[in-house]
Design a protein around this motif. Sequence first.
Motif, short mmCIF file in Angstrom:
data_model
loop_
_atom_site.label_atom_id
_atom_site.label_comp_id
_atom_site.label_asym_id
_atom_site.label_seq_id
_atom_site.Cartn_x
_atom_site.Cartn_y
_atom_site.Cartn_z
N PRO A 25 8.69 3.68 -12.24
CA PRO A 25 8.48 2.37 -11.45
C PRO A 25 7.09 1.86 -11.69
O PRO A 25 6.16 2.70 -12.16
N GLU A 26 6.93 0.63 -11.64
CA GLU A 26 5.78 -0.18 -11.47
C GLU A 26 4.85 -0.16 -10.09
O GLU A 26 3.72 -0.39 -10.12
N ILE A 27 5.58 -0.46 -9.20
CA ILE A 27 4.90 -0.78 -7.90
C ILE A 27 6.00 0.14 -6.59
O ILE A 27 6.99 0.43 -7.02
N ALA A 28 5.17 0.20 -5.46
CA ALA A 28 5.87 1.17 -4.52
C ALA A 28 5.24 0.02 -3.31
O ALA A 28 4.34 -0.25 -3.20
N ARG A 29 6.30 -0.13 -2.43
CA ARG A 29 5.98 -0.94 -1.01
C ARG A 29 6.15 -0.04 0.20
O ARG A 29 7.03 0.87 0.01
N ILE A 30 5.20 -0.12 1.02
CA ILE A 30 5.41 0.70 2.30
C ILE A 30 5.29 -0.43 3.43
O ILE A 30 4.73 -1.58 3.33
N GLY A 31 6.20 -0.20 4.49
CA GLY A 31 6.11 -1.08 5.44
C GLY A 31 5.27 -0.34 6.67
O GLY A 31 5.41 0.91 7.11
#
Length: 230
Positions: A25-31
Amino acid sequence: MTVPYGTPDAPRIAVRGEAHLEVDPEIARIGITIASRGKDRRTALDDLTHRNTTALNLVKTYGDAVERLETGSFSVTPELKEHGRGERIHAYHGHVHITAELTDFTALGELTTKLADLELTHVDGPWWALRRDSPAHREARRQAVREAVQRAKEYAEALGTHLAALTELADIGAEDPEPRFVGKAARSRAMAYDETQATDQGAAPLDLQPQRQHVHAQVNARFTMAPPQL
């Protein structure tokens, strides 16, 4: 006038080319969901503002590791007493949701742990993904086209002839009015953390293992070939 199935002088070959890649993966998102509670609306709002600022400042300390930081929904709502006459307000609850997108996965584990260590803070994620313009998508499309050409050549060679011309190349779903979502690039391995998981000494950084992303590409291709000698 184009004959859909070719002619004896220009037989047509229709093939499908596919490619399947597995990449990091290139990015990771968190909420990040921040909550507050107060006996009156102003207290709940002031507390929420303070907690929100604290969380934002913490995320911003990671500099270039954070590619995007956005605030989503915000609310301050009253909690009514369950018993008694009339609508009497017992307390106010505030919530604000933040989304952070990171490219440094080492920083991701540390930041996630620090955020979860904040009071009344809930962290969801990570959601692993590729960028829309990721080179992996381009490479998958190239491989799908190469496979289509190679497959068509093999059919022609089996008939003792060769390809003459490409007449059509179509991305699968390009003429479909309904959108299709192929692959698992947008899927995630989600986790949730909140302040109850932290210790007074501070939690050790989480070791988050990036989830490999699956990229798919499919094309339909049509060729004409020299007439075979049957």
